[in-house]
Design a protein around this motif. Structure first.
Motif, short mmCIF file in Angstrom:
data_model
loop_
_atom_site.label_atom_id
_atom_site.label_comp_id
_atom_site.label_asym_id
_atom_site.label_seq_id
_atom_site.Cartn_x
_atom_site.Cartn_y
_atom_site.Cartn_z
N LEU A 98 -2.96 -6.22 -1.40
CA LEU A 98 -3.42 -4.96 -0.81
C LEU A 98 -3.27 -5.00 0.70
O LEU A 98 -3.35 -6.07 1.31
CB LEU A 98 -4.90 -4.73 -1.16
CG LEU A 98 -5.29 -4.81 -2.64
CD1 LEU A 98 -6.80 -4.76 -2.80
CD2 LEU A 98 -4.63 -3.68 -3.41
N ASP A 99 -3.04 -3.83 1.29
CA ASP A 99 -2.95 -3.76 2.75
C ASP A 99 -4.35 -3.57 3.34
O ASP A 99 -5.35 -3.57 2.63
CB ASP A 99 -1.99 -2.66 3.20
CG ASP A 99 -2.44 -1.25 2.80
OD1 ASP A 99 -3.62 -1.07 2.46
OD2 ASP A 99 -1.59 -0.34 2.84
N ALA A 100 -4.41 -3.38 4.64
CA ALA A 100 -5.70 -3.28 5.33
C ALA A 100 -6.51 -2.07 4.90
O ALA A 100 -7.75 -2.05 5.02
CB ALA A 100 -5.48 -3.25 6.85
N GLU A 101 -5.84 -1.03 4.39
CA GLU A 101 -6.53 0.17 3.93
C GLU A 101 -6.89 0.10 2.45
O GLU A 101 -7.44 1.04 1.88
CB GLU A 101 -5.66 1.42 4.17
CG GLU A 101 -5.60 1.86 5.63
CD GLU A 101 -4.73 0.94 6.47
OE1 GLU A 101 -3.65 0.52 5.96
OE2 GLU A 101 -5.13 0.61 7.60
N GLY A 102 -6.53 -1.01 1.79
CA GLY A 102 -6.84 -1.16 0.37
C GLY A 102 -5.79 -0.61 -0.55
O GLY A 102 -6.01 -0.50 -1.77
N HIS A 103 -4.64 -0.22 -0.02
CA HIS A 103 -3.55 0.30 -0.86
C HIS A 103 -2.72 -0.86 -1.42
O HIS A 103 -2.53 -1.88 -0.75
CB HIS A 103 -2.64 1.24 -0.05
CG HIS A 103 -3.36 2.41 0.52
ND1 HIS A 103 -3.19 2.85 1.81
CD2 HIS A 103 -4.28 3.24 -0.04
CE1 HIS A 103 -3.96 3.90 2.03
NE2 HIS A 103 -4.63 4.16 0.91
N THR A 104 -2.22 -0.68 -2.63
CA THR A 104 -1.43 -1.72 -3.28
C THR A 104 -0.06 -1.84 -2.61
O THR A 104 0.69 -0.87 -2.51
CB THR A 104 -1.24 -1.40 -4.77
OG1 THR A 104 -2.52 -1.40 -5.42
CG2 THR A 104 -0.34 -2.45 -5.44
N LEU A 105 0.22 -3.04 -2.14
CA LEU A 105 1.54 -3.34 -1.57
C LEU A 105 2.50 -3.85 -2.63
O LEU A 105 3.68 -3.50 -2.66
CB LEU A 105 1.40 -4.41 -0.48
CG LEU A 105 0.77 -4.03 0.84
CD1 LEU A 105 0.52 -5.29 1.67
CD2 LEU A 105 1.70 -3.08 1.61
N TYR A 106 1.95 -4.70 -3.51
CA TYR A 106 2.81 -5.34 -4.50
C TYR A 106 1.92 -5.88 -5.63
O TYR A 106 0.81 -6.34 -5.38
CB TYR A 106 3.59 -6.50 -3.87
CG TYR A 106 4.53 -7.20 -4.81
CD1 TYR A 106 5.75 -6.63 -5.16
CD2 TYR A 106 4.21 -8.44 -5.36
CE1 TYR A 106 6.62 -7.27 -6.03
CE2 TYR A 106 5.08 -9.09 -6.23
CZ TYR A 106 6.28 -8.49 -6.57
OH TYR A 106 7.15 -9.12 -7.44
#
Length: 459
Positions: free
Chosen positions: A133-141
């Motif tokens: 997850l990225d810093a905003e909590g979105h799935t990166l991979y």
């Protein structure tokens, strides 16, 4: 590439190849995939989800710890077992994980690593997913992984295509898919099973010095026996199982001559297996052979050869390991070495079969007698369930290794009394094992929901 001897014999840590080594390898692969996709630096959080048998017996098998170690960038063959408690304690105390050993990210043990009890992923009972997850909590991979036994791991793409790098065609001189192929190559070339596999190994590129690396595998096995014979105290996990190898070793060493008998060597074989699997249960360094749960069988039988058989040699040790690997490859290709998939017949049964054929080889058996010994070793392990008490690789697993080792020696000696001609082929028994595993109820396949796991009170 084709299967290598060093795929079957891998250095790792206990207590389980499929539940400890495999998840660590999966986390290593996940880090590699983040780097490949240039997402490592953007990753702010990791979530791990465990399914099937990895959830049901994962805590007892240290699967959660293995995932953390893999995310730290530790590898099964190089991690220091003595440092593992320190690593885990730091993560729990600080809610922080050094991703890949280089970047600190938040990691909350209670929420970022979840056991999904009763739920399984579609491709194998030992399933897990990792999400960045990225810093905003979105799935990166995100990717899913399957630990298919013996430390082998497939990601979702490989599992979906029914292929792995281990099973792809390799330019080897003696390709084989079954036992009959091995016998045919032997008859046509005049080579032993060990010689066939060693010739193939030269083309696989896994070792620059095959004899040296085989002896290194034996050295780790032998050191594990020695450590196991020296350690005392209770094994971790809450069952309060006392280590027995140390006291047994002292009794055998100090046994008066007048009390010795013709079967004393079998006591030593049991000791060797006991020592290895007590070390495995304690999270020590072992060799998958072909799994951690069955890691004591082959070292015990090989130690029997090295210590008790006149004329034993380094060359014999190499022949033993190469022959055992050839037999293990047949099970890996055509059935399973995962107890979560086929029960303990896929671990102790396979290890017994491998050890029986290998001992027959160093005793001078023909290829046909070797194949017969391997068949006997599995035939009388068919239907063996995996029902670990408390989800720990202790009861009945430790003693079961002693039984597998002694049975392997008997199988080898029995095969040597014959001509190699027999009614049930190794290929027949491998297929039978596979079918038996499919028919076996899930509660007997490393879920700790049946058998001894529910009939032995933990207290």
């Amino acid at each position: 590439m084709g299967l290598s001897i060093f795929d079957l014999f891998k250095i790792g840590i206990g207590p389980s190849s499929s539940h400890t080594v495999g998840p660590m390898v999966a986390a290593n692969r996940f880090l590699d995939e983040l780097h490949k996709n240039q997402l490592f630096k953007q990753t702010h959080r990791i979530k791990a989800d465990l399914y099937g048998s990895l959830a049901m017996t994962g805590e007892g098998h240290a699967t959660d710890v293995a995932v953390l170690l893999g995310l730290l960038g530790e590898h099964p063959d190089r991690v220091n077992p003595d440092k593992v408690p320190e690593y885990v304690a730091f993560i729990k105390a600080h809610d922080q994980l050094k991703l890949g050993g280089v970047r600190d990210i938040p990691f909350y043990f209670d929420t970022d690593l979840q056991f999904h009890f009763g739920n399984s992923l579609p491709s194998h009972p030992n399933g897990m997913s990792l999400t960045a997850l990225d810093a905003e909590g979105h799935t990166l991979y995100k990717n899913q992984y399957y630990s298919v036994g013996g430390g082998f791991v497939l990601n979702e793409q490989e599992a979906s295509s029914s292929q792995s790098t281990s099973h792809q065609a390799a330019p080897i001189p003696y390709p084989f898919e079954n036992g009959q192929d091995l016998l045919d190559h032997g008859n046509n070339s005049g080579l032993s099973i060990a010689e066939l596999v060693l010739e193939n190994e030269k083309y696989l590129g896994r070792s620059q010095d095959i004899p040296k690396d085989l002896m290194a595998i034996w050295q780790v096995m032998d050191e594990c026996i020695q450590r196991g014979c020296a350690q005392t105290g209770k094994l971790p996990g809450g069952l309060d199982v006392e280590r027995r190898a140390s006291e047994m070793y002292k009794r055998l060493v100090n046994k008066p001559p007048e009390q010795r008998d013709d079967l004393e060597s079998m006591d030593w074989v049991s000791l060797f297996a006991l020592a290895v699997n007590e070390e495995n249960a304690a999270g020590g360094r072992v060799v998958t052979a072909p799994t951690n749960g069955a890691a004591g069988v082959i070292p015990a039988v090989l130690a029997y050869y090295a210590r008790f058989i006149p004329g034993s040699s380094d060359k014999g040790i190499q022949i033993f390991l190469a022959t055992a690997a050839a037999i293990g490859m047949l099970y890996k290709k055509n059935a399973s070495i995962s107890a979560a998939e086929v029960g303990c017949q896929g671990e102790i049964g396979v290890a017994c079969s491998m050890a029986a054929g290998a001992l027959c080889a160093v005793f001078g058996g023909t290829n046909e007698q070797i194949e017969n010994a391997a068949e006997i070793g599995m035939e009388h392990n068919l239907g063996l369930t995996c029902d670990p008490v408390g989800g720990l690789v202790q009861v009945p697993c430790i003693e079961r290794n002693t039984m597998g080792a002694v049975k392997a020696i008997n199988a080898a000696r029995l095969a040597l009394q014959g001509t190699g001609q027999h009614r049930v082929s190794l290929d027949n028994v491998i297929e039978t094992m596979r079918q038996t595993g499919l028919d076996m109820q899930d509660k007997y396949k490393e879920t700790a929901t049946g058998g001894l796991a529910v009939n032995v009170v933990m207290c």
